[in-house]
Design an enzyme around this catalytic site. Structure first.
Site, mmCIF file in Angstrom:
data_model
loop_
_atom_site.group_PDB
_atom_site.id
_atom_site.type_symbol
_atom_site.label_atom_id
_atom_site.label_comp_id
_atom_site.label_asym_id
_atom_site.label_seq_id
_atom_site.Cartn_x
_atom_site.Cartn_y
_atom_site.Cartn_z
ATOM 1 N N GLU A 52 39.964 35.698 45.103
ATOM 2 C CA GLU A 52 40.589 34.659 44.286
ATOM 3 C C GLU A 52 41.466 33.735 45.119
ATOM 4 O O GLU A 52 41.508 32.518 44.882
ATOM 5 C CB GLU A 52 41.397 35.304 43.149
ATOM 6 C CG GLU A 52 40.564 35.919 42.056
ATOM 7 C CD GLU A 52 39.879 37.208 42.453
ATOM 8 O OE1 GLU A 52 38.847 37.564 41.845
ATOM 9 O OE2 GLU A 52 40.385 37.876 43.403
ATOM 10 N N HIS A 106 41.608 43.458 32.311
ATOM 11 C CA HIS A 106 40.700 42.411 31.835
ATOM 12 C C HIS A 106 41.227 41.763 30.551
ATOM 13 O O HIS A 106 40.453 41.162 29.811
ATOM 14 C CB HIS A 106 39.297 42.970 31.559
ATOM 15 C CG HIS A 106 38.621 43.541 32.756
ATOM 16 N ND1 HIS A 106 38.900 44.794 33.237
ATOM 17 C CD2 HIS A 106 37.676 43.026 33.569
ATOM 18 C CE1 HIS A 106 38.152 45.042 34.297
ATOM 19 N NE2 HIS A 106 37.405 43.981 34.526
#
Length: 334
Positions: free
Chosen positions: A57, A126
């Site tokens: 990321e 998540h």
């Protein structure tokens, strides 16, 4: 279109109109994204304009910043908002400050998309809602749509915006609102009738809230999934509430909020994220500052709990009709 289709359509429209628009991220190319938000784009526009990245990321956002500085308009997907933290420094130290540190010479037309929030039984890694962390950072815009029409229009506006925009997509309503908001879902992945979404180009302005229901007794401010839960709650309870869908966390549309609260004299703020440090605290302070002499009761909040995100108990974690209804009734009792 449902929200996934609307987001895909926004990509398609902008990539067709502007060859500087790039889609990038983990699995966004050949696979079309874990939720299929970028499906078919690589086949249509080629692997130079829609491509997979390594699982990094920090690298995704750092690369996107360089592309934007060069003059491209990257749309970078972070596969889940929970994964955005390794890229936090790139976003707050580089992307957010580029215009200011160059005295306006450089800007970054960068959009960072990410599914956020709970509702798919994804557990702690998540399901997080980190929007308040980015609302704290000057130089970033933070957007959270609640429906397919807004999702497409806001995403196009974000891509066309000259500055960095974080675009959080509530995955709980990717395919439409659930059948059962009342404590737990009846059919979690049920598809509802699709919203009317134009095929072509249109925008929904950043920084403009929507009054999705007019009322006189109390103003309820929400965004993302919580807009639908609020609407279900007040319908079930028969409350004459005015509901504001914030749509853009920053810049915030205080004019619409102020007008509503001065009319109703009462305000409730609802969000899925944890209570402490959540954006509801900032909203409450702003309403207090702007509308103090019009308030008939303290501003109330209905939020997630101050706990790590619970996997098996996520439907107890969400603000549902019981907690939202209690907050609204408390505001009305004073």
């Amino acid at each position: 279109m449902n929200m996934i289709q609307a987001i895909n359509s926004a990509h398609d429209v902008m990539m067709a109109r502007d060859d500087t628009v790039i889609a990038m991220g983990e699995d966004v190319g050949f696979f079309g994204g874990v939720f299929r938000a970028t499906e078919h784009l690589q086949k249509k526009y080629g692997s130079n304009r829609c491509f997979d990245t390594p699982i990094s990321e920090n690298g995704i956002i750092g690369t996107a910043i360089g592309m934007a500085a060069y003059g491209l308009k990257p749309v970078a997907e972070i596969q889940f908002a929970d994964y955005i933290y390794p890229a936090f420094d790139q976003l707050v130290s580089e992307a957010a400050r580029m215009r200011y540190r160059t005295a306006g010479e450089w800007n970054l037309s960068l959009t960072v998309r990410s599914p956020y929030g709970g509702g798919i039984f994804g557990g702690q890694t998540h399901s997080q809602s980190p929007e308040s962390l980015f609302a704290h950072v000057a130089g970033l815009k933070t957007v959270i749509p609640s429906n397919p029409y807004d999702a497409k229009g806001l995403l196009i506006a974000a891509i066309e915006d000259p500055d960095p925009v974080l675009f959080f997509e509530p995955k709980r309503i990717y395919n439409g609102p659930f059948d059962g908001f009342f404590d737990r879902p009846v059919t979690p992945w049920a598809k509802h009738p699709k919203a009317e979404v134009p095929e072509g180009h249109y925008t929904v302005p950043l920084g403009k809230a929507a009054v999705v229901r007019e009322g006189e007794a109390v103003t309820v401010i929400a965004y993302g999934t919580m807009v639908h839960v609020v609407l279900a709650t007040i319908e079930a309870e028969g409350i004459d509430a005015e509901v504001i869908d914030l749509r853009t966390i920053l810049p915030i549309d205080m004019d619409t909020i102020e007008e509503s609260v001065k009319k109703t004299g009462r305000c409730v703020v609802v969000h899925e994220a944890t209570r402490t440090g959540g954006f509801g605290g900032e909203l409450s302070a702003l309403v207090q500052e702007r509308c103090f002499y019009h308030l008939e009761a303290p501003v109330e909040r209905a939020t997630g709990f101050d706990t790590p995100y619970p996997h098996s108990l996520e439907w107890a974690y969400f603000p549902g009709p019981i907690r939202i209804g209690t907050a609204i009734k408390k505001a009305l009792e004073v």
